[in-house]
Write an enzyme that holds these catalytic residues in place. Structure first.
Site, PDB file in Angstrom:
ATOM      1  N   LYS A  40       0.868  -1.189   0.000  1.00 16.29           N
ATOM      2  CA  LYS A  40       0.000   0.000   0.000  1.00 16.29           C
ATOM      3  C   LYS A  40       0.891   1.221   0.000  1.00 16.29           C
ATOM      4  O   LYS A  40       1.629   1.465   0.941  1.00 16.29           O
ATOM      5  CB  LYS A  40      -0.896   0.002   1.239  1.00 16.29           C
ATOM      6  CG  LYS A  40      -1.659   1.320   1.455  1.00 16.29           C
ATOM      7  CD  LYS A  40      -2.680   1.541   0.351  1.00 16.29           C
ATOM      8  CE  LYS A  40      -3.501   2.808   0.642  1.00 16.29           C
ATOM      9  NZ  LYS A  40      -2.743   4.063   0.429  1.00 16.29           N
ATOM     10  N   PHE A 111      -3.245   0.322  -9.688  1.00 15.06           N
ATOM     11  CA  PHE A 111      -3.725  -0.910  -9.056  1.00 15.06           C
ATOM     12  C   PHE A 111      -5.120  -1.295  -9.525  1.00 15.06           C
ATOM     13  O   PHE A 111      -5.683  -2.287  -9.055  1.00 15.06           O
ATOM     14  CB  PHE A 111      -3.716  -0.805  -7.526  1.00 15.06           C
ATOM     15  CG  PHE A 111      -4.447   0.381  -6.966  1.00 15.06           C
ATOM     16  CD1 PHE A 111      -5.822   0.475  -7.009  1.00 15.06           C
ATOM     17  CD2 PHE A 111      -3.735   1.404  -6.363  1.00 15.06           C
ATOM     18  CE1 PHE A 111      -6.483   1.559  -6.471  1.00 15.06           C
ATOM     19  CE2 PHE A 111      -4.380   2.496  -5.818  1.00 15.06           C
ATOM     20  CZ  PHE A 111      -5.773   2.573  -5.872  1.00 15.06           C
ATOM     21  N   ARG A 181     -19.616  -1.729  -0.630  1.00 14.08           N
ATOM     22  CA  ARG A 181     -18.601  -2.252   0.276  1.00 14.08           C
ATOM     23  C   ARG A 181     -18.384  -3.742   0.043  1.00 14.08           C
ATOM     24  O   ARG A 181     -19.322  -4.474  -0.247  1.00 14.08           O
ATOM     25  CB  ARG A 181     -19.007  -2.005   1.728  1.00 14.08           C
ATOM     26  CG  ARG A 181     -18.889  -0.547   2.145  1.00 14.08           C
ATOM     27  CD  ARG A 181     -19.167  -0.402   3.633  1.00 14.08           C
ATOM     28  NE  ARG A 181     -19.013   0.982   4.053  1.00 14.08           N
ATOM     29  CZ  ARG A 181     -17.872   1.514   4.452  1.00 14.08           C
ATOM     30  NH1 ARG A 181     -16.776   0.773   4.497  1.00 14.08           N
ATOM     31  NH2 ARG A 181     -17.807   2.775   4.819  1.00 14.08           N
ATOM     32  N   LYS A 187      -7.123  -3.731   3.480  1.00 15.78           N
ATOM     33  CA  LYS A 187      -5.856  -3.099   3.801  1.00 15.78           C
ATOM     34  C   LYS A 187      -5.388  -3.624   5.156  1.00 15.78           C
ATOM     35  O   LYS A 187      -6.143  -3.625   6.118  1.00 15.78           O
ATOM     36  CB  LYS A 187      -5.985  -1.580   3.856  1.00 15.78           C
ATOM     37  CG  LYS A 187      -4.706  -0.889   4.308  1.00 15.78           C
ATOM     38  CD  LYS A 187      -4.935   0.599   4.495  1.00 15.78           C
ATOM     39  CE  LYS A 187      -3.713   1.245   5.121  1.00 15.78           C
ATOM     40  NZ  LYS A 187      -3.923   2.683   5.404  1.00 15.78           N
TER      41      LYS A 187
END
Length: 268
Positions: A40, A111, A181, A187
């Site tokens: 990330k 990404f 969602r 993450k």
């Protein structure tokens, strides 16, 4: 034991475009074997709509013409970035409405290719194939590594953290481009992170900042006093600024535990 966190991916409508943004949520220790993982990057989110760059809030990002040379007519999502632990510099370059020569330091790290056909890897490959034919030295496709198991994920996370990176993204490779969602894109970091607005500055007897009164999205307020340098205490964030901080769980009153200042995040 340090707490792992995740950010669930969601989509918000900004102007006439659909821009994917990240929101923090609690890590639930899912089995991510067979998923793909990548670093990330802690930069500024850049959404290429086929004609220009937008920030995660839908504001135009002013880039030099050379930066978008050979860009495709389809959408791309990625991170505008220089190197690890360089957020303040990235922010000052990218959010300047008059593009400077310092844009030569910025790279666009892709990404996602939103709205392209296929699963996650097929969509990313569309971007990769485009830039193989239409090269741009400031564009990179973020490497995706197949995750063997949880240990593999944690080992990779530790490696990134030791290099002063922010964390890891793990995704189900069969993930479709979803506008709601999903727990198929996560993450993972060594701590929780969140943002809040500065409501008040608390000063000590020496007239330096002792702490900031922070208001969260859920209207919870708390005093943030850790993580500031001597210079930051002398020249603290201003009332109304949005600050990012890390923390390790919540107290019984739902306030961040052991919170520590990370940075000021300007409106993007």
């Amino acid at each position: 034991m340090k707490i792992l966190s995740l950010i669930l991916f969601t989509i918000l409508s900004l102007y006439s475009f659909q821009v994917e943004i990240e929101r923090p949520n609690q890590y639930t220790n899912q089995d991510v074997s067979g998923w793909v993982m990548s670093e990330k990057l802690d930069g500024i989110r850049g959404y290429w709509n086929g004609k220009e760059f937008l920030s995660k809030n839908g504001n135009k990002i002013y880039t030099p013409a050379s930066f978008t040379k050979n860009f495709p007519p389809f959408e791309l999502d990625g991170e505008l970035w220089t190197k690890r632990n360089d957020f303040s510099n990235i922010q000052s370059i990218v959010l300047d409405k008059t593009p400077s020569a310092y844009w030569k330091e910025i790279s666009f790290n892709i990404f996602e290719a939103p709205n392209a056909e296929g699963n996650f890897l097929e969509r990313v490959n569309k971007a990769k194939n485009w830039f193989m034919i239409h090269p741009n030295s400031q564009v990179h496709i973020i490497e995706q590594i197949v995750c063997k198991n949880k240990k593999h994920l944690y080992d990779y996370l530790k490696k990134i953290v030791l290099l002063k990176g922010e964390g890891v993204i793990v995704k189900d490779p069969d993930l479709e481009y979803i506008k709601t969602r999903t727990n198929k894109a996560l993450k993972v970091t060594m701590y929780y992170d969140a943002e809040g607005r500065v409501e008040k500055i608390n000063y000590g007897q020496d007239n330096t900042m002792r702490s900031l009164l922070i208001k969260l999205e859920n209207n919870v307020t708390f005093n943030l006093g850790g993580g500031f340098s001597k210079e930051e205490r002398t020249n603290p964030p201003s009332i109304g600024d949005i600050v990012t901080f890390k923390y390790y769980g919540l107290t019984k009153n739902k306030k961040p535990r052991f919170a520590s200042f990370l940075r000021i995040r300007k409106e993007e």
